[in-house]
Enzyme design. Sequence first.
Site, PDB file in Angstrom:
ATOM      1  CD1 TRP A 112      75.097  56.149  40.025  1.00 37.90           C
ATOM      2  CD2 TRP A 112      73.279  56.101  41.333  1.00 37.90           C
ATOM      3  NE1 TRP A 112      75.445  56.589  41.274  1.00 37.90           N
ATOM      4  CE2 TRP A 112      74.370  56.577  42.097  1.00 37.90           C
ATOM      5  CE3 TRP A 112      72.032  55.977  41.952  1.00 37.90           C
ATOM      6  CZ2 TRP A 112      74.249  56.929  43.447  1.00 37.90           C
ATOM      7  CZ3 TRP A 112      71.917  56.327  43.288  1.00 37.90           C
ATOM      8  CH2 TRP A 112      73.006  56.803  44.018  1.00 37.90           C
ATOM      9  CG  ASP A 179      71.356  59.524  35.845  1.00 40.89           C
ATOM     10  OD1 ASP A 179      71.746  60.685  36.088  1.00 40.89           O
ATOM     11  OD2 ASP A 179      71.295  58.630  36.720  1.00 40.89           O
ATOM     12  CE  LYS A 203      76.514  62.267  42.679  1.00 46.46           C
ATOM     13  NZ  LYS A 203      75.353  61.621  42.182  1.00 46.46           N
TER      14      LYS A 203
HETATM   15  C1  LIG Z   1      74.382  60.566  42.488  1.00 49.09           C
HETATM   16  C2  LIG Z   1      73.696  59.955  41.332  1.00 49.09           C
HETATM   17  C3  LIG Z   1      72.326  59.625  41.369  1.00 49.09           C
HETATM   18  C4  LIG Z   1      71.474  59.778  42.607  1.00 49.09           C
HETATM   19  O1  LIG Z   1      71.245  61.079  42.936  1.00 49.09           O
HETATM   20  P1  LIG Z   1      70.304  61.443  44.180  1.00 49.09           P
HETATM   21  O2  LIG Z   1      70.214  62.931  44.056  1.00 49.09           O
HETATM   22  O3  LIG Z   1      71.002  60.983  45.408  1.00 49.09           O
HETATM   23  O4  LIG Z   1      69.000  60.765  43.986  1.00 49.09           O
HETATM   24  C5  LIG Z   1      71.759  59.097  40.222  1.00 49.09           C
HETATM   25  N1  LIG Z   1      72.489  58.903  39.115  1.00 49.09           N
HETATM   26  C6  LIG Z   1      73.805  59.198  39.053  1.00 49.09           C
HETATM   27  C7  LIG Z   1      74.557  58.959  37.789  1.00 49.09           C
HETATM   28  C8  LIG Z   1      74.444  59.727  40.165  1.00 49.09           C
HETATM   29  O5  LIG Z   1      75.746  60.025  40.105  1.00 49.09           O
END
Ligand SMILES: *Cc1c(COP(=O)(O)O)cnc(C)c1O
Length: 371
Positions: A112, A179, A203
């Site tokens: 990511w 993030d 998540k």
């Molecule tokens: C799942 C995830 C993403 C991507 O998320 P999307 O909604 O699919 O764009 C980005 N960063 C982290 C840390 C993630 O776990």
Amino acid sequence: MTDQAAANVQTNLVHNFNAGPSILPQEVFRQASEAVLNYNNSGLSILEIGHRTATFQAVMDEARALVRELMQLDDDHEVLFLHGGASTQFMQVPMNLLDEKKTAAYADTGVWGIKAIKEARLFGKVEVVCTGKESNYTVIPKDFAVPNEAAYFHITTNNTIYGSQWQKIPKTSIPLVGDMSSDIFSRELDFNAFSLIYAGAQKNMGPAGVNLLVVDKNMLGRINRNIPTIMDYRNHIKEGSMLNTPPVFAIYVCLLTLRWLKEQGGVAAMEKRNITKADLLYAEIDRNPLFTGTVAREDRSKMNVCFVMNTPALEDSFLAFTKERNIIGIKGHRLVGGFRASLYNALPLSSVEVLVEAMQDFARLHAQQNN
Ligand SMILES: *Cc1c(COP(=O)(O)O)cnc(C)c1O
């Protein structure tokens, strides 16, 4: 719903370790489904009311206020619900904070982070100040320096795929961007220490397709670029996160989760519970002769627990064994292999106990077969 499906929900018979989209509280699912049929006894579905109505305005206001309360944000920090996954923020963050004259610092702690770095390079200079690559991202880098003139420093607080997590948020004088897609609301942090936080909802917070964004408004307007209207955070702030039609249902489900979080005792209570769950599973991984954790102990994630079997040939058989006990979603990401059990806020301790018991029973069975 069939009677059996309803019974499974009631007794929580399915143990959902999915990495994302993932488990949310059962009562959130129930309340959300009621709102689809008849929102607050209005005779209307939440899906068929205008976003500018007082009814939806109340949803948006409460959701933003609850985020502010749960994260204990100061007045400089604004809360927005934006369209798109976290991946949209890989682009939108540098579009708002970086230009050709500036450099952004990024930590590379896996997939990511790498994707975020790639997008940032479209908007300015990027310096990757540390990487966990040599360890296949099983370690969070410790010794590194962030250049003083960097516009911001970006980290991925929890690495969903590898199961590593920044236990200590790095202290720097540079504005910090996080993030937090896979550990938002899972532990107490000084959220005000971040200049910008983003998290895809799927998540720990709600359905896919909406992003939570927390931004220090003093960070905005410092760059030399025309930003498309819908991409400019300032426009969303001005319009109270209602610049255009927001993802209304996704935001409503986030609100239900946020209410649940508060009822449970907020982020502090979640953290306690998450520590109990993670400790239980890691202890079994460390004790059980069949399994090994993949991440350096001090960097282990409390959200995504990654482990392998010492005899890889047994992995399919263990997966089938757990499936019989209604344990789902533990197959590891293809980049890591093995297993990944995601222990998000809504996952009950009892599900972890069932997994641990399965690991113990499988080890016993295997020991017998080898005798
Ligand atoms: C799942 C995830 C993403 C991507 O998320 P999307 O909604 O699919 O764009 C980005 N960063 C982290 C840390 C993630 O776990």
